[in-house]
Design a protein around this motif. Structure first.
Motif, short mmCIF file in Angstrom:
data_model
loop_
_atom_site.label_atom_id
_atom_site.label_comp_id
_atom_site.label_asym_id
_atom_site.label_seq_id
_atom_site.Cartn_x
_atom_site.Cartn_y
_atom_site.Cartn_z
N GLY A 1 0.79 -0.98 0.58
CA GLY A 1 -0.16 0.26 0.18
C GLY A 1 0.94 1.69 -0.18
O GLY A 1 1.02 1.92 -0.03
N SER A 2 2.24 0.71 0.79
CA SER A 2 3.20 1.96 0.84
C SER A 2 3.93 2.12 -0.64
O SER A 2 4.25 3.55 -0.76
N LEU A 3 3.23 2.27 -2.00
CA LEU A 3 3.66 2.05 -3.39
C LEU A 3 2.54 3.75 -3.41
O LEU A 3 3.03 4.25 -4.58
N LEU A 4 1.20 3.33 -3.06
CA LEU A 4 0.05 5.26 -4.00
C LEU A 4 0.17 6.16 -3.21
O LEU A 4 0.30 5.84 -2.09
N ASN A 5 -0.07 6.13 -3.94
CA ASN A 5 -0.64 8.14 -3.72
C ASN A 5 -1.75 8.50 -2.60
O ASN A 5 -2.87 7.02 -2.33
N ASP A 6 -2.11 9.63 -1.72
CA ASP A 6 -3.88 8.73 -1.29
C ASP A 6 -4.67 8.36 -1.66
O ASP A 6 -5.92 8.16 -1.62
N GLU A 7 -4.40 9.84 -3.03
CA GLU A 7 -5.69 8.55 -4.17
C GLU A 7 -5.68 7.25 -4.07
O GLU A 7 -6.97 6.85 -4.33
N GLN A 8 -5.09 7.11 -4.71
CA GLN A 8 -4.52 5.71 -5.14
C GLN A 8 -4.48 4.83 -4.12
O GLN A 8 -5.21 3.45 -4.22
#
Ligand code: CP3
Length: 351
Positions: free
Chosen positions: A211-218
């Motif tokens: 989940g750490s790969l994703l920006n807030d929206e993603q």
């Protein structure tokens, strides 16, 4: 729920009064234990251990025989769900997981032979049943799944990628395809977790490592949305749910809306900082840096005290590392951690 639980671990989750801080360790059965290496070599590799319920049961119990741990965790892997997609998983020494098929296009997806027959993962359910007998209600048992997003990253890359090039490309260019993959994995995850619950697990955990790969929206769109679907699909809502994501500190605003019982946190943010933001909404699990276990006793004690003081109350905290324990850790240091934690936390004077 106001009932009193028989397990220290569950009392801590429910914020009930406890005599000391419970502890378990991610990857507590693993390569830092010589008895694990011996059995793995004898069985001919990791996957042979996982698929053999007698051996998986024995491996699960190895760390509990050595140390005063407060929970067992089923010896398995988040990637075994590939069996449901007729994708063959192997583990290559020093390389990690490798799949014989990847899903990177609509055509790849159309060729996948998904089954609804959860019995394909019978070896996991049989391991759980054996473990429940062996544990005899003395210690709770954690069952787990990977988050659809985290499992998808492996199915898209086909192995343990360092760059996630194919995943990032799909995020940019193929949102619909990504949602189809995530929907498919979510359906499987719900059945899989429910069957683990039916087989006897006491606590469920979702590993959302990447989940750490994703920006807030993603993160909302491609991970949390599916975590919520799984939560709503769980057949027994009394089973506590632990959610773990790396770089937890960056994601608190979104995580706060989840309906989970415990948030598992990594070592990149001080536990006190996260406690301030979360309040008592969830119990917290973590978050000692595994590298502290390479230091000597005085440093380990200092780090334990820092973590306890930073969290600031006795219940509501389950001690753990911020990531899985690594093969370079001496098991004596694990014993040192567990024994010192019991001693220090039992004298800890807050609530
Ligand atoms: O925590 C436990 O003791 C339970 C068992 C467990 C394993 N993997 C056993 C394992 C759990 C809960 C996992 C979760 C898992 N697996 C995650 C999420 C948590 C995390 O570590 O971020 C992920 C991403 C995987 C996928 C996976 N499995 C990778 C990338 C690797 C290779 C890297 C590594 O650490 O070796 C594995 C292998 C694996 N899973 C081992 C173990 C004990 C090592 C196997 C060996 O002996 O070679």
């Amino acid at each position: 729920m106001s009932s009193t639980h028989k397990y220290l671990f569950l009392k801590a989750i429910r914020n009930e009064p406890i005599e000391r801080t419970p502890i378990w360790i991610m990857r507590q059965a693993g390569r830092y234990l010589p008895e694990y290496i011996r059995l793995k070599n004898k069985a001919g590799g990791f996957i042979n251990l996982v698929k053999n319920p007698d051996l998986a049961c024995e491996i699960t119990l190895q760390p509990l025989k050595r140390f005063e741990l407060d929970s067992a965790i089923v010896f398995s892997d988040i990637l075994v769900v590939a069996d449901m997609l007729d994708i063959k998983l192997s583990f290559v020494e020093n390389k990690g997981p490798v799949f014989d098929k990847v899903i990177r296009t609509e055509k790849d997806l159309s060729k996948i032979k998904k089954t609804d027959d959860i019995e394909k993962l019978d070896y996991v359910f049989n391991t759980i049943k054996l473990l429940k007998k062996e544990l005899a209600d003395k210690k709770p048992l954690i069952g787990f799944i990977g988050s659809p997003w985290t499992v998808a990253t492996y199915i898209i890359e086909g192995n343990s990628s360092k760059t996630f090039a194919n995943v990032l490309k799909m995020l940019e260019c193929e949102e619909m395809l990504l949602h189809k993959i995530l929907d498919m994995l979510t359906d499987i995850s719900i059945d899989y977790l429910n069957k683990q619950i039916e087989s006897g697990i006491d606590v469920a955990m979702i590993f959302d490592t990447w989940g750490s790969l994703l920006n807030d929206e993603q993160y909302e769109k491609f991970s949390l949305r599916y975590i919520n679907k799984i939560k709503n699909g769980i057949s027994n809502q009394d089973i506590p749910l632990i959610y773990y994501v790396r770089e937890t500190g960056n994601k608190i605003k979104a995580i706060k809306n989840l309906e989970i019982d415990v948030l598992g946190i990594d070592s990149t943010t001080d536990i006190g900082v996260i406690k301030k933001q979360i309040g008592n909404k969830f119990a917290l699990q973590g978050n000692l840096d595994v590298n502290i276990l390479k230091k000597d006793q005085s440093d380990i004690i200092k780090a334990i005290k820092h973590t306890l003081n930073s969290y600031g109350s006795k219940s509501g905290h389950i001690f753990n590392l911020g990531t899985g324990i690594t093969p370079d850790i001496n098991p004596d240091k694990v014993k040192m951690l567990i024994d010192n934690l019991a001693n220090i936390s039992s004298k800890f004077n807050v609530k």
